[in-house]
Scaffold this active site. Structure first.
Site, PDB file in Angstrom:
ATOM      1  CG  ASP A   1      46.024  49.209  40.718  1.00  0.00           C
ATOM      2  OD1 ASP A   1      46.424  48.453  39.820  1.00  0.00           O
ATOM      3  OD2 ASP A   1      46.619  49.347  41.801  1.00  0.00           O
TER       4      ASP A   1
ATOM      5  CD  GLU B   1      45.450  37.740  42.209  1.00  0.00           C
ATOM      6  OE1 GLU B   1      46.221  38.025  41.285  1.00  0.00           O
ATOM      7  OE2 GLU B   1      45.706  37.996  43.399  1.00  0.00           O
TER       8      GLU B   1
ATOM      9  CG  HIS C   1      44.526  45.695  42.065  1.00  0.00           C
ATOM     10  ND1 HIS C   1      45.815  46.140  42.353  1.00  0.00           N
ATOM     11  CD2 HIS C   1      43.754  46.082  43.105  1.00  0.00           C
ATOM     12  CE1 HIS C   1      45.800  46.782  43.515  1.00  0.00           C
ATOM     13  NE2 HIS C   1      44.562  46.760  43.985  1.00  0.00           N
TER      14      HIS C   1
END
Ligand code: GRF
Length: 220
Positions: A144, A173, A108
């Site tokens: 999340d 990421e 995330h």
């Protein structure tokens, strides 16, 4: 070396999938992707799987329960031992989450628990935080949430907009997700009282200030 078998769930572009494909291209990497599933047949990530010669399948538009049942069957069939969500945009069925507990991870683009849900980069800019970043975590039923495996920090710049901040976070990421999968594959993650203990982990020694101290030392 037996490599950990992973299944990847996507909905779109699949750049994090690509980062995992690239990592697994190294025979020394301890995991391999055995199946890519998408809830959207047009997801560009399916093309990436095809190019890499990885089994892939779209399970389009059924109910949440139907997707979960079909995905679960395909994943079991593939021998997947870990499921990685990589831009999978739908809420997962809670039975699926329970069935894969501590073997289901997500990435995330914020420092959770800050800014869960949609548009986390936009949320970060609206809040005026000086740092954002990304988080890899085990998945729990609520969106999340779940024990945090690894995080990366990205400074917010004064002239950032959503697109620029998202792009800089995305670059990180692509480093963080393969690293987190590696830690899992090496058996170094243990969930204890809903927190993750990483065997042999070291935290970086440096701290980062934003704005940087150079600004203050110039006397403003
Ligand atoms: C990434 O920012 C990921 O953190 C979030 O959705 C985005 C997916 O991008 N969950 P991609 O499909 O991996 O390029």
């Amino acid at each position: 070396m037996a490599r950990l078998k992973i299944g990847v769930l996507i909905s779109g572009r699949g750049s994090n999938l690509q980062a995992l494909i690239d990592a697994a291209a190294d025979p020394g990497y301890p995991a391999e992707i055995v199946l890519v599933l998408s809830d959207r047949p047009e997801a560009a990530g399916l093309e990436r799987a095809a190019r890499a010669g990885i089994a892939h399948q779209a399970i389009p538009h059924p109910s949440r329960e139907a997707f979960a049942a079909a995905a679960n069957a395909a994943l079991r069939q593939s021998g997947a031992e870990l499921v990685a969500l990589a831009g999978y945009m739908r809420i997962l069925d809670s039975d699926f989450v329970a069935a894969w507990r501590d073997r289901l991870i997500n990435i995330h683009p914020s420092l959770l628990p800050a800014f869960p849900g949609l548009h986390p980069q936009r949320q970060a800019l609206a809040a005026g935080v000086r740092f954002s970043g990304c988080t890899v975590h085990f998945v729990r039923a609520e969106v999340d949430t779940g024990p945090i495996i690894a995080q990366a920090v990205v400074p917010v710049r004064a002239d950032d907009d959503e697109e620029r901040l998202s792009a800089r976070i995305l670059t990180v990421e692509h480093r963080l997700y393969p690293m987190a999968v590696r830690l899992f594959a090496e058996g170094r993650l243990e969930v204890r009282e809903d927190r993750v203990v990483v065997a042999g982990a070291t935290a970086p020694g440096a701290s980062l200030l934003n704005p940087s101290e150079a600004l203050a030392s110039r006397g403003g």
